[in-house]
Design a protein around this motif. Structure first.
Motif, PDB file in Angstrom:
ATOM      1  N   ASN A  29       0.799  -1.266  -0.114  1.00 46.22           N
ATOM      2  CA  ASN A  29      -0.053   0.161   0.047  1.00 46.22           C
ATOM      3  C   ASN A  29       0.907   1.330  -0.012  1.00 46.22           C
ATOM      4  OD1 ASN A  29       0.854   0.509   2.727  1.00 46.22           O
ATOM      5  ND2 ASN A  29      -1.143  -0.322   3.550  1.00 46.22           N
ATOM      6  N   GLU A  30       0.484   2.606   0.530  1.00 47.26           N
ATOM      7  CA  GLU A  30       1.239   3.576   0.239  1.00 47.26           C
ATOM      8  C   GLU A  30       2.438   3.555   1.015  1.00 47.26           C
ATOM      9  OE1 GLU A  30      -1.347   6.974   1.252  1.00 47.26           O
ATOM     10  OE2 GLU A  30      -2.462   6.830  -0.491  1.00 47.26           O
TER      11      GLU A  30
ATOM     12  N   LYS B 165       7.983   6.285   2.952  1.00 45.74           N
ATOM     13  CA  LYS B 165       8.328   6.496   1.712  1.00 45.74           C
ATOM     14  C   LYS B 165       9.643   7.258   1.404  1.00 45.74           C
ATOM     15  CE  LYS B 165       3.275   7.654   1.166  1.00 45.74           C
ATOM     16  NZ  LYS B 165       2.254   8.646   1.166  1.00 45.74           N
TER      17      LYS B 165
END
Length: 415
Positions: free
Chosen positions: A272-273, A326
């Protein structure tokens, strides 16, 4: 020839800025990669330590000191790479595309020379696609670890790029894959522990892979089966001694030897993110062409002709990789291999890590990621249990453990 290949790629890349052929488009890409590493001892490795696998056993000198217990370190840019993706005109109802990618890893003991990584053409009909050329082996597949070590998880994760004919069919969330695979840069190990293309070349039977995957936006779950059939030898030499004169004579016989094995794998990936979670488990027989542990042993010998029969070493291999984030991305990697033996009595083993009973690796890394750049540091602890072969089952007994501490620093610029 290598200079011409590199020049051709560069010329093709520059075509993006000039007039292009009708219905063609080109995308040039690449990376500059630097690797700095440190090991606390000698290891099973290639490319002078860049492709790391596991620690070597003790090698005592005349005083009993371990010759392999010597630290080593170096710095390389060999995995800098260049590539081009080509989208071509339709061929009937199929959308055409192609890829060529090279790096500077070289081959054997020759480094800093151009090496072909990927070279294939692809025909895509929407639900189905046919690929012809060299790319990742199907057992490497769409699930592999996100780690800094260039081995990408080997010997726990299958690692090979190979010439193949691959067909894929997709219907909604399901994808079927079938492939015939040959060997080129990554080869099987045979008699006298020599890697050679001849084992599969003389077999006239490519590796056969069949797999199924279930895909959603976040999940990928699948399994596959691999068949490998090789001919270790086509001739044998038999020496005899005359009991009266003690004169030795040698005769050569044509033999028809073959060993055929099946291997099985299951994999999953969740993304996912922020999260990347992936795992793979393999029950493998004689997958040395995939940078894995294994091989086979001699189970019987014809006394007259010297023709041999073989039994394969069975290995269980699994890994788990978890990465979060991220920009700043910490990650963990765990890998485990267990030698399950040959099941039959054997007199001699050929392969990679045939004296390793089990192997455990644990790694932790932290990377900093921004557009076009990656910087990372990774620590890996590997422990290999060595021992002697039980000739009745081909298993490893009377084991002792050897450890290696490895640190890798990486800087990458991607374009």
């Amino acid at each position: 020839m290598k200079k011409k290949l590199l020049l051709a790629i560069c010329l093709m890349a520059t075509m993006n800025g000039f007039a292009q052929k009708k219905d063609f488009s080109y995308k040039f890409y690449g990376q500059i990669r630097t690797d700095l590493y440190y090991n606390s001892r000698a290891n099973k490795e290639t490319v002078d330590g860049l492709f790391y696998m596991y620690p070597l056993d003790k090698l005592p000198d005349a005083d009993g000191k371990d010759l392999n217990a010597t630290a080593n370190s170096s710095f390389y840019t060999l995995y800098t790479r260049l590539g081009i993706d080509v989208a071509g005109p339709k061929l009937g109802n199929a959308q055409t595309s192609a890829k060529v990618e090279v790096d500077f890893r070289g081959s054997g003991t020759t480094f800093s020379t151009v090496r072909l990584r990927h070279a294939y053409l692809n025909l895509d009909w929407g639900k189905s696609a046919l690929l012809l050329g060299q790319t990742w082996h199907p057992l490497f597949g769409d699930v592999s670890p996100q780690i800094l070590n260039l081995s990408v998880g080997a010997p726990f994760q299958p690692f090979s790029r190979a010439p193949q004919i691959r067909y894929r069919y997709q219907n909604r969330n399901f994808q079927l894959t079938g492939a015939a695979v040959w060997q080129s840069q990554y080869l099987s190990v045979g008699p006298d522990n020599v890697k050679s293309q001849n084992y599969i070349k003389n077999s006239c039977v490519p590796e056969i892979y069949a797999g199924i995957d279930y895909k959603t936006k976040k999940w990928l779950i699948g399994a596959g089966i691999e068949l490998l059939s090789i001919k270790p030898r086509t001739e044998s030499k038999v020496e005899t001694v005359d009991p009266i004169t003690d004169i030795k004579t040698s005769k050569t016989y044509k033999v028809n030897e073959r060993i055929t094995t099946l291997s099985y794998e299951a994999h999953l990936k969740y993304t996912n993110e922020n999260w990347f979670v992936a795992a793979k488990s393999i029950l493998g027989s004689n997958l040395t062409q995939l940078s894995m542990l294994g091989g086979y042993g001699i189970s019987s010998i014809d006394k007259r002709t010297g023709e041999q029969e073989y039994s394969s070493i069975l290995n269980s291999s699994s890994w788990l990789n978890v990465v979060y984030g991220k920009k700043w991305k910490p990650g963990l990697f765990l890998g485990y291999i267990k030698n399950l033996g040959t099941g039959d009595a054997v007199t001699k083993l050929y392969g990679t890590g045939t004296d390793v009973d089990q192997l455990v690796t644990a790694g932790a890394e932290l990377t900093y990621n921004v557009a076009h750049w990656k910087f990372g540091l990774e620590y890996t602890l590997s422990s290999a249990w060595y021992g002697s072969m039980d000739k009745y089952e081909g298993k490893i007994k009377d084991t002792h453990s050897i450890c290696n501490h490895r640190i890798v620093g990486v800087a990458m610029f991607m374009f």
